[in-house]
Design a protein around this motif. Structure first.
Motif, PDB file in Angstrom:
ATOM      1  N   VAL A 148      -7.254   4.903   9.932  1.00  0.00           N
ATOM      2  CA  VAL A 148      -5.880   4.998  10.435  1.00  0.00           C
ATOM      3  C   VAL A 148      -4.883   4.722   9.312  1.00  0.00           C
ATOM      4  O   VAL A 148      -3.862   5.411   9.186  1.00  0.00           O
ATOM      5  CB  VAL A 148      -5.666   4.017  11.604  1.00  0.00           C
ATOM      6  N   ALA A 149      -5.177   3.740   8.473  1.00  0.00           N
ATOM      7  CA  ALA A 149      -4.255   3.406   7.383  1.00  0.00           C
ATOM      8  C   ALA A 149      -4.152   4.540   6.373  1.00  0.00           C
ATOM      9  O   ALA A 149      -3.073   4.786   5.813  1.00  0.00           O
ATOM     10  CB  ALA A 149      -4.721   2.129   6.689  1.00  0.00           C
ATOM     11  N   VAL A 180      -1.281  -4.339  10.409  1.00  0.00           N
ATOM     12  CA  VAL A 180      -1.932  -4.134   9.115  1.00  0.00           C
ATOM     13  C   VAL A 180      -1.779  -2.686   8.676  1.00  0.00           C
ATOM     14  O   VAL A 180      -1.457  -2.395   7.511  1.00  0.00           O
ATOM     15  CB  VAL A 180      -3.418  -4.526   9.197  1.00  0.00           C
ATOM     16  N   VAL A 181      -1.999  -1.753   9.584  1.00  0.00           N
ATOM     17  CA  VAL A 181      -1.883  -0.332   9.269  1.00  0.00           C
ATOM     18  C   VAL A 181      -0.461   0.015   8.852  1.00  0.00           C
ATOM     19  O   VAL A 181      -0.244   0.760   7.884  1.00  0.00           O
ATOM     20  CB  VAL A 181      -2.316   0.524  10.477  1.00  0.00           C
ATOM     21  N   GLY A 231       0.079   1.528   5.191  1.00  0.00           N
ATOM     22  CA  GLY A 231       0.582   2.888   5.023  1.00  0.00           C
ATOM     23  C   GLY A 231       1.726   2.951   4.042  1.00  0.00           C
ATOM     24  O   GLY A 231       1.791   3.852   3.189  1.00  0.00           O
ATOM     25  N   VAL A 232       2.632   1.990   4.131  1.00  0.00           N
ATOM     26  CA  VAL A 232       3.752   1.939   3.186  1.00  0.00           C
ATOM     27  C   VAL A 232       3.245   1.641   1.778  1.00  0.00           C
ATOM     28  O   VAL A 232       3.729   2.214   0.790  1.00  0.00           O
ATOM     29  CB  VAL A 232       4.784   0.882   3.633  1.00  0.00           C
ATOM     30  N   ASN A 237      -2.892   8.486  -2.577  1.00  0.00           N
ATOM     31  CA  ASN A 237      -2.060   7.758  -1.623  1.00  0.00           C
ATOM     32  C   ASN A 237      -2.890   7.300  -0.415  1.00  0.00           C
ATOM     33  O   ASN A 237      -2.828   6.135  -0.006  1.00  0.00           O
ATOM     34  CB  ASN A 237      -0.913   8.694  -1.215  1.00  0.00           C
ATOM     35  N   THR A 238      -3.687   8.214   0.153  1.00  0.00           N
ATOM     36  CA  THR A 238      -4.497   7.850   1.326  1.00  0.00           C
ATOM     37  C   THR A 238      -5.570   6.830   0.956  1.00  0.00           C
ATOM     38  O   THR A 238      -5.892   5.938   1.748  1.00  0.00           O
ATOM     39  CB  THR A 238      -5.152   9.097   1.941  1.00  0.00           C
ATOM     40  N   PHE A 239      -6.123   6.965  -0.245  1.00  0.00           N
ATOM     41  CA  PHE A 239      -7.160   6.030  -0.712  1.00  0.00           C
ATOM     42  C   PHE A 239      -6.587   4.624  -0.846  1.00  0.00           C
ATOM     43  O   PHE A 239      -7.203   3.642  -0.408  1.00  0.00           O
ATOM     44  CB  PHE A 239      -7.716   6.532  -2.046  1.00  0.00           C
ATOM     45  N   VAL A 240      -5.402   4.514  -1.433  1.00  0.00           N
ATOM     46  CA  VAL A 240      -4.773   3.196  -1.585  1.00  0.00           C
ATOM     47  C   VAL A 240      -4.420   2.611  -0.218  1.00  0.00           C
ATOM     48  O   VAL A 240      -4.584   1.410   0.015  1.00  0.00           O
ATOM     49  CB  VAL A 240      -3.523   3.297  -2.475  1.00  0.00           C
ATOM     50  N   GLY A 241      -3.933   3.452   0.695  1.00  0.00           N
ATOM     51  CA  GLY A 241      -3.627   2.962   2.037  1.00  0.00           C
ATOM     52  C   GLY A 241      -4.849   2.383   2.721  1.00  0.00           C
ATOM     53  O   GLY A 241      -4.782   1.303   3.335  1.00  0.00           O
ATOM     54  N   ALA A 242      -5.981   3.079   2.612  1.00  0.00           N
ATOM     55  CA  ALA A 242      -7.217   2.583   3.223  1.00  0.00           C
ATOM     56  C   ALA A 242      -7.673   1.278   2.587  1.00  0.00           C
ATOM     57  O   ALA A 242      -8.033   0.317   3.283  1.00  0.00           O
ATOM     58  CB  ALA A 242      -8.309   3.643   3.101  1.00  0.00           C
ATOM     59  N   LEU A 243      -7.666   1.218   1.250  1.00  0.00           N
ATOM     60  CA  LEU A 243      -8.101  -0.005   0.565  1.00  0.00           C
ATOM     61  C   LEU A 243      -7.171  -1.174   0.881  1.00  0.00           C
ATOM     62  O   LEU A 243      -7.626  -2.315   1.025  1.00  0.00           O
ATOM     63  CB  LEU A 243      -8.151   0.234  -0.942  1.00  0.00           C
ATOM     64  N   SER A 244      -5.870  -0.900   0.985  1.00  0.00           N
ATOM     65  CA  SER A 244      -4.921  -1.973   1.314  1.00  0.00           C
ATOM     66  C   SER A 244      -5.215  -2.544   2.691  1.00  0.00           C
ATOM     67  O   SER A 244      -5.196  -3.766   2.887  1.00  0.00           O
ATOM     68  CB  SER A 244      -3.489  -1.437   1.265  1.00  0.00           C
ATOM     69  N   ALA A 245      -5.496  -1.658   3.657  1.00  0.00           N
ATOM     70  CA  ALA A 245      -5.802  -2.129   5.014  1.00  0.00           C
ATOM     71  C   ALA A 245      -7.075  -2.967   5.037  1.00  0.00           C
ATOM     72  O   ALA A 245      -7.141  -4.003   5.713  1.00  0.00           O
ATOM     73  CB  ALA A 245      -5.941  -0.935   5.955  1.00  0.00           C
TER      74      ALA A 245
END
Length: 452
Positions: free
Chosen positions: A316-317, A388-389, A393-394, A423-431
């Motif tokens: 989702v993130a 968290v998501v 995402g931001v 961008n999507t990879f960083v969002g997932a790792l951040s979540a």
């Protein structure tokens, strides 16, 4: 594509590249600290000694340092630090893919030539297959030696699958050195697949054959309908149908609803004020119709995360980051009067890569929150994970702006589709980082904890 002569300098470069891979075998006896020390010494050597004695293997002898040579040692160091202790064989295996797959791809692609890759005409199918075959074989042999235990079929399958991913990532036109692009995502995939295909049950919903066929039919119909409505191109319809099927099979119908939320909101933002954006020269090409490249850039990482069995919050993130980026770009292009560089805070032109604006950031944050809410309503994530998501995402969206801005400052431009996937990879790792740190009650440091 005709063959290309390889210079003596390039032969020496590839020989050194592969020869350094033999040092991965020392991880059978070295602990991770000693291995990291060895990699750090190599990095320092490449940074400060190589410019004095080794420029003969540089691609551009006029430069003080060779990016590829420095990135190679830096990535080996990162792999050893992340995959320490009992996971060192994973680091060694991916090191082998870097050491042996990359030279094999370059040599086979230039000497044997062959048809070009459709997603990167600068590289060939011959080179990609050589990368996979040689890198995969090297990874299996090095893993077996460093692990010092018999290989099981599942381990071989994981490493071969990882080599496929590595060869693909190396073939992607990113604007960055291949060593920085391919190694870490491959290592994370191998790590997660090793858990998923090991002694643990799959996290997939386990749909019956009839349900899978129904999902395939539904996605085929959706692809045809979105093509007829001119929302996507023919290639986008096919790629979107395949991505939708993968999401249903590996994540269930709730995840599929989240995917549609992302698509509809992103399409609405792209079409909003399209004529005005077109006059300003910042509108998406082909009247905003999504093609296969857009699908791969925005949905490949989320879909692969589901296929690997990583926590749904990461899926989702990743989509939330993609939506935040899309809304930030489209709304920022309409209403962002004073876009600026996130690193130097200087003014930039509307639509320039890496530029951010207050309306764009706010729109991105709203989009990330909306997708998080949709995932909660669909039962994909619990209420605490929605926050968290929204944050992750931001983070992903801003990370893309930062690397785009950094690249521009250094005189090169990242490939747009690669930047979106990043961008999507960083969002997932951040979540994942936020979620696991909250569970642990302290900062989570990979890779001692599981990602799934």
């Amino acid at each position: 594509m005709s063959s290309i002569a390889i210079t003596r300098s390039e032969w020496r470069r590839k020989a050194v590249h592969a020869g350094m891979g033999l040092l991965a075998l020392t991880l059978r006896w070295l602990d991770w600290k000693a291995g990291a020390g060895l990699a750090l010494a190599a990095l320092l050597f490449n940074l400060f000694v190589m410019p004095r004695i080794g420029r003969s293997i540089y691609r551009d002898a006029g430069r003080t340092r060779d990016t590829g040579i420095v990135a190679y040692a830096a990535m080996v160091l990162l792999l050893i630090v992340l995959f320490r202790d009992r996971y060192l064989p994973v680091a060694a295996a991916v090191w082998a893919m870097m050491a042996f797959g990359d030279p094999a791809a370059a040599l086979a692609g230039r000497v044997l030539a062959g048809p070009r890759l459709p997603w990167n005409p600068e590289k060939t199918w011959t080179g990609a297959l050589a990368d996979w075959a040689v890198g995969g074989l090297g990874a299996v042999l090095v893993f077996r030696f460093v692990a010092a235990r018999p290989l099981v079929p599942a381990a071989v399958a994981v490493l071969v699958a990882g080599a496929v991913l590595y060869a693909f990532l190396e073939s992607v036109r990113s604007g960055l050195d291949d060593n920085l692009v391919a190694a870490l995502p491959t290592a994370l995939a191998v790590f997660q697949l090793g858990y998923q295909w090991g002694d643990h049950a799959s996290g997939w919903p386990g749909l019956a054959t009839g349900a899978v066929l129904a999902a395939a039919a539904l996605n085929a119909a959706a692809g045809f309908a979105t093509w007829r409505l001119r929302l996507v191109s023919p290639s986008g319809a096919v790629a979107g149908a395949l991505a939708g099927l993968a999401v249903i099979v590996s994540g269930g119908w709730g995840s599929y609803a989240v995917l549609w939320t992302f698509f509809l909101l992103g399409t609405l933002a792209t079409r909003w004020g399209y004529a005005r954006k077109a006059r300003a020269g910042v509108a998406q090409a082909d009247r905003g119709r999504r093609g296969a490249a857009h699908v791969a850039a925005n949905v490949a990482v989320p879909a692969v995360l589901l296929l690997l069995g990583v926590r749904p919050v990461a899926f989702v993130a990743a989509l939330a980051a993609a939506l935040a980026d899309t809304l930030g770009t489209e709304i920022g292009a309409l209403y962002g009067r004073r876009p600026f560089s996130p690193l130097r805070l200087s003014r930039l032109a509307v639509g320039e890569a890496g530029a951010v604006s207050a309306p764009g950031v706010l729109a991105g944050a709203a989009g990330s929150a909306l997708l998080a809410a949709a995932a909660y309503v669909a039962g994909v994530i619990p209420a605490p994970a929605a926050a968290v998501v929204a944050i992750a995402g931001v983070c992903g969206s801003l990370a893309e702006s930062l690397v785009q801005d950094l690249a521009r400052g250094r005189g090169f431009r990242l490939d747009h589709d690669f930047a979106n996937a990043f961008n999507t990879f960083v969002g997932a790792l951040s979540a994942l980082e936020i979620t696991l740190s909250l569970e642990k009650g302290a900062l989570f440091i990979p890779i001692a904890g599981r990602l799934g």
